[in-house]
Write a protein that holds these residues in place. Structure first.
Motif, PDB file in Angstrom:
ATOM      1  N   ARG A   1       0.837  -1.203   0.000  1.00 14.42           N
ATOM      2  CA  ARG A   1       0.000   0.000   0.000  1.00 14.42           C
ATOM      3  C   ARG A   1       0.875   1.258   0.000  1.00 14.42           C
ATOM      4  O   ARG A   1       0.570   2.247  -0.677  1.00 14.42           O
ATOM      5  CB  ARG A   1      -0.928  -0.030   1.216  1.00 14.42           C
ATOM      6  N   GLU A   2       1.978   1.221   0.749  1.00 10.14           N
ATOM      7  CA  GLU A   2       2.877   2.379   0.802  1.00 10.14           C
ATOM      8  C   GLU A   2       3.540   2.622  -0.552  1.00 10.14           C
ATOM      9  O   GLU A   2       3.682   3.768  -0.999  1.00 10.14           O
ATOM     10  CB  GLU A   2       3.936   2.160   1.886  1.00 10.14           C
TER      11      GLU A   2
ATOM     12  N   ARG B   1       1.151   4.249  -2.868  1.00 10.84           N
ATOM     13  CA  ARG B   1       1.059   5.692  -2.603  1.00 10.84           C
ATOM     14  C   ARG B   1       2.202   6.448  -3.279  1.00 10.84           C
ATOM     15  O   ARG B   1       2.012   7.544  -3.803  1.00 10.84           O
ATOM     16  CB  ARG B   1       1.091   5.954  -1.098  1.00 10.84           C
TER      17      ARG B   1
ATOM     18  N   PHE C   1       1.664   6.701  -7.038  1.00  9.16           N
ATOM     19  CA  PHE C   1       0.439   7.401  -7.410  1.00  9.16           C
ATOM     20  C   PHE C   1       0.735   8.745  -8.086  1.00  9.16           C
ATOM     21  O   PHE C   1       1.619   9.497  -7.656  1.00  9.16           O
ATOM     22  CB  PHE C   1      -0.413   7.628  -6.162  1.00  9.16           C
TER      23      PHE C   1
ATOM     24  N   GLN D   1      -4.349   4.863 -11.064  1.00  5.56           N
ATOM     25  CA  GLN D   1      -3.462   5.452 -10.064  1.00  5.56           C
ATOM     26  C   GLN D   1      -2.291   6.192 -10.703  1.00  5.56           C
ATOM     27  O   GLN D   1      -1.567   6.919 -10.017  1.00  5.56           O
ATOM     28  CB  GLN D   1      -2.949   4.368  -9.118  1.00  5.56           C
TER      29      GLN D   1
ATOM     30  N   SER E   1      -7.343  10.860  -5.181  1.00  5.25           N
ATOM     31  CA  SER E   1      -6.629  10.632  -3.925  1.00  5.25           C
ATOM     32  C   SER E   1      -5.749   9.398  -4.019  1.00  5.25           C
ATOM     33  O   SER E   1      -6.119   8.392  -4.633  1.00  5.25           O
ATOM     34  CB  SER E   1      -7.625  10.458  -2.770  1.00  5.25           C
ATOM     35  N   ALA E   2      -4.599   9.490  -3.386  1.00  2.00           N
ATOM     36  CA  ALA E   2      -3.711   8.333  -3.298  1.00  2.00           C
ATOM     37  C   ALA E   2      -4.367   7.246  -2.459  1.00  2.00           C
ATOM     38  O   ALA E   2      -5.243   7.528  -1.633  1.00  2.00           O
ATOM     39  CB  ALA E   2      -2.384   8.754  -2.664  1.00  2.00           C
TER      40      ALA E   2
ATOM     41  N   THR F   1      -5.338   5.059   0.448  1.00  3.71           N
ATOM     42  CA  THR F   1      -5.268   5.411   1.858  1.00  3.71           C
ATOM     43  C   THR F   1      -4.431   4.394   2.621  1.00  3.71           C
ATOM     44  O   THR F   1      -4.533   3.192   2.396  1.00  3.71           O
ATOM     45  CB  THR F   1      -6.687   5.451   2.467  1.00  3.71           C
ATOM     46  N   ARG F   2      -3.601   4.906   3.522  1.00  2.00           N
ATOM     47  CA  ARG F   2      -2.850   3.991   4.380  1.00  2.00           C
ATOM     48  C   ARG F   2      -3.809   3.191   5.255  1.00  2.00           C
ATOM     49  O   ARG F   2      -4.905   3.632   5.583  1.00  2.00           O
ATOM     50  CB  ARG F   2      -1.894   4.776   5.279  1.00  2.00           C
TER      51      ARG F   2
ATOM     52  N   HIS G   1       8.297   8.121  -6.300  1.00  5.38           N
ATOM     53  CA  HIS G   1       7.815   9.510  -6.277  1.00  5.38           C
ATOM     54  C   HIS G   1       8.964  10.511  -6.297  1.00  5.38           C
ATOM     55  O   HIS G   1       8.719  11.731  -6.352  1.00  5.38           O
ATOM     56  CB  HIS G   1       6.929   9.741  -5.055  1.00  5.38           C
TER      57      HIS G   1
END
Length: 665
Positions: A188-189, A192, A195, A239, A474-475, A477-478, A592
């Motif tokens: 998940r991280e 993000r 994204f 994404q 939105s990215a 969510t954590r 990123h």
């Protein structure tokens, strides 16, 4: 002397002793009394020459070495003395695998040849008397499943953790459940960080009825698209910030959005359709372990905090056993829940027939009831004398159980469509007709939508446009603790009794860190997950971990043996993967930050860019870094910003800490 009853905790022992009365001596084992050696000093002399002695398990035969830890020897001596004088010994540890194993090891240490189990799911006089009438022999299948779980956890931990020491550095740990859970949050991280946001517009206008309501433009017609195109929304984008394949929508510029808003302002819209439908919301099932842990977020309690409170409530006789994955209720509980609902809200609060719930989890073990108030006559929260977290958790359980037997909440949902020139607008509203279970659970439903006035097709009303809103997708969510528990349950990672401890371990090891209520992955956590995914992928894959759990269930059910299970998953599987694994330091691109990588080094995680490598400050979460901050770290000019003070005026420990400056090596 009469009957000796052995339970796990002193609090439980005191409660049970008071309920059983004369003729019974109740003592606590303080949990497990035998375990695998925790250090070299605990390994018995006769095993120390064995090449596998440090493991505490023979990896060829899976024969474990059991020792009594130093801290438990006094307890064992006392229990031996009491057992020698007792007419009968009843082993009354919890009725799950761990409890069965505790009883097994106690029986071996106390010399009880044919151990008798006393099991119950609530600590009330009636439940204890029923348990005394229905004792049973030890379930050796459950014992075998617990031993298989303990052995495989030791083999995985002692087999994989040294790989991390040589590749990532430091005294890191890996585990069968912990590593798979870490992979969930790390994936998940990474999502993000990969994204890329897309921009879209929301065009809204107030419809000047009495009372007014707000409608949103959903479609716009043009000469190119006479049927109209939907306006792009968040769900239309990937994404990466691109439109999904096959999606045909109108992507508006800021100029087009402003022009459309100005066009609507002051014009009349015509109601083209009004649809009113009745919708019903059923109450949720009573709590099981995982859903109780998830609900703890409402109380600002961690999963461990919820389980600690539930343990105290169980031992105090307030609730039934708190480790269960069955939402079913006994006939007595169904009757009492309906009686409580009727007492609170009258006869109309319950349906004609009781509601019974079944699990949707194919791996569930449905031997126990759901978590509910104990006894056949339940105490209202205000009458318990509880306080703090214990009262909050009891109230949650009481209300959820009673509400599960109440009637549906009934709504009238209205959907209205309007047109204004080339624009189509839509609005939805909902009105509560019958509160049902929501009389008890006022916050157990999403926030109410706007209330729409009575409308009919053909009516015309003026519009007052609102300023157009430019929005970004939105990215991902954590995870919070609650949503991670939900994801672990869905993936078959671990069992309800392991969730709280797994979350605590991830945070204790500093693989993840709380950022508000969300779990952010540290640099060490990302590097550990990266290494495991590349070198020991089995321990991070959901399917493999779920299959291992299913295998333990088969051992518990007597469908396979402990040795067959361990041979399949260790000898023929994971041990070979571990043997082939290299100790290369993981090197992870940060998507990123262009040209920037995270690399494991002897001094800890390093940030690497353009041939330069500097230690990453341990308080920095990689996914939260922007390019400016990364450059400052590489240049040695980065300082930690003080966090805002709490509302009480007291600063957090991080806020009180001095700003730290990094310098290149």
């Amino acid at each position: 002397m009469a009957t000796l009853v052995i339970v796990e905790s002193p609090a439980k022992a005191r409660k049970i002793a008071g309920l059983l009365g004369a003729g019974f001596v109740v003592r606590a084992s303080l949990g497990h009394v035998r375990d695998l050696p925790g250090s070299k000093a605990e390994i018995p002399e006769r095993y120390r020459a064995e090449p596998w002695a440090n493991l505490g398990v023979n990896p060829e035969t899976f024969a474990p070495i059991y020792v009594v830890p130093a801290g438990k020897q006094a307890t064992v001596r006392e229990l031996r003395q009491l057992a020698a004088r007792a007419d009968r010994v009843l082993f009354a540890s919890d009725m799950d695998r761990e409890g069965e194993a505790i009883s097994y090891h106690l029986s071996r240490l106390l010399g009880v040849e044919q151990p008798t189990r006393m099991v119950f799911t609530e600590i009330t006089r009636e439940a204890l008397q029923a348990a005394l009438r229905s004792t049973r022999p030890l379930d050796l299948h459950l014992v075998a499943a617990q031993e298989a779980r303990r052995v495989i956890d030791r083999l995985v931990g002692y087999g994989v953790s040294p790989l991390l020491w040589g590749s990532v550095g430091g005294k890191l740990s890996a585990g069968r459940v912990q590593s798979a859970a870490l992979m969930l949050v790390a994936q998940r991280e990474m999502a993000r960080m990969r994204f890329r946001p897309a921009t879209f517009w929301s065009i809204r206008a107030d419809v000047l009825t009495r009372p007014k309501f707000t409608a949103t433009v959903t479609r716009v017609r043009s000469s190119e698209h006479p049927q109209g195109l939907p306006i792009a929304r968040s769900g239309d984008y990937t994404q990466d910030g691109a439109l999904k394949a096959g999606v045909q929508v109108l992507e508006m510029t800021d100029g087009q959005a402003s022009a459309l808003s100005a066009y609507l302002d002051g014009r009349e819209a015509t109601v083209t359709s009004v649809d009113v439908t009745e919708t019903r919301t059923r109450p949720a099932p009573p709590f099981i372990t995982s859903t109780l842990q998830q609900a703890g977020g409402r109380l600002n309690l961690s999963a461990k905090g919820v389980m600690d409170a539930a343990q105290r409530l169980y031992e105090g006789g307030y609730i039934t056993y708190m480790r269960t994955d069955s939402p079913a209720l006994s006939d007595e509980a169904l009757t009492e829940a309906r009686r409580e609902a009727t007492r609170l809200f009258g006869p109309g609060a319950v349906p004609a027939q009781p509601r019974q719930y079944a699990t949707r989890n194919p791996g569930a073990q449905e031997a126990h009831e759901a978590i509910r108030p104990a006894g056949t006559s339940w105490r209202a929260p205000a009458a318990t004398g509880l306080s703090g977290a214990d009262l909050d958790v009891y109230t949650l359980i009481y209300q959820r159980t009673v509400a599960s037997q109440m009637t549906d909440a009934v709504f009238d949902r209205t959907a209205v469509t309007l047109t204004c020139g080339a624009a189509t607008l839509g609005a939805q509203g909902r009105v509560l007709k019958e509160a049902g279970f929501r009389q008890l659970l006022q916050d157990d439903d999403p926030k109410d939508e706007q209330r729409l006035p009575a409308l009919a097709a053909g009516q015309r009303f003026p519009l007052k446009a609102r300023p157009p809103e430019g929005k970004k997708t939105s990215a991902p969510t954590r995870f919070t603790e609650a949503t991670l528990v939900q994801a672990m349950e869905k993936a078959g990672i671990g069992r309800p009794s392991t969730y709280a401890q797994t979350l605590a371990t991830l945070q204790t090891r500093d693989y993840v860190r709380l950022s508000g209520r969300h779990l952010a992955v540290t640099a060490v956590g990302l590097l550990v997950a990266t290494y495991l995914a590349r070198q020991v992928p089995d321990v991070t894959q959901q399917g493999f971990t779920a299959t291992m759990e299913a295998g333990l269930d088969d051992v518990a059910a007597g469908k396979t043996t402990r040795v067959a299970y361990l041979t399949r998953f260790w000898t023929d599987g994971l041990s070979q993967t571990i043997r082939r694994a290299s100790r290369d330091a993981p090197n992870l691109p940060l998507p990123h930050l262009d040209g920037t990588r995270l690399r494991a080094a002897g001094s800890g995680p390093h940030l690497v860019r353009a041939g330069q490598s500097v230690p990453l400050p341990p308080q920095v979460i990689p996914a939260d870094l922007d390019d400016t901050q990364a450059s400052a770290i590489l240049q040695g000019t980065w300082t930690e910003k003080a966090r805002p003070a709490r509302r009480t005026g007291e600063k957090t420990s991080a806020g009180r800490a001095r700003s730290r400056k990094t310098t290149p090596p």
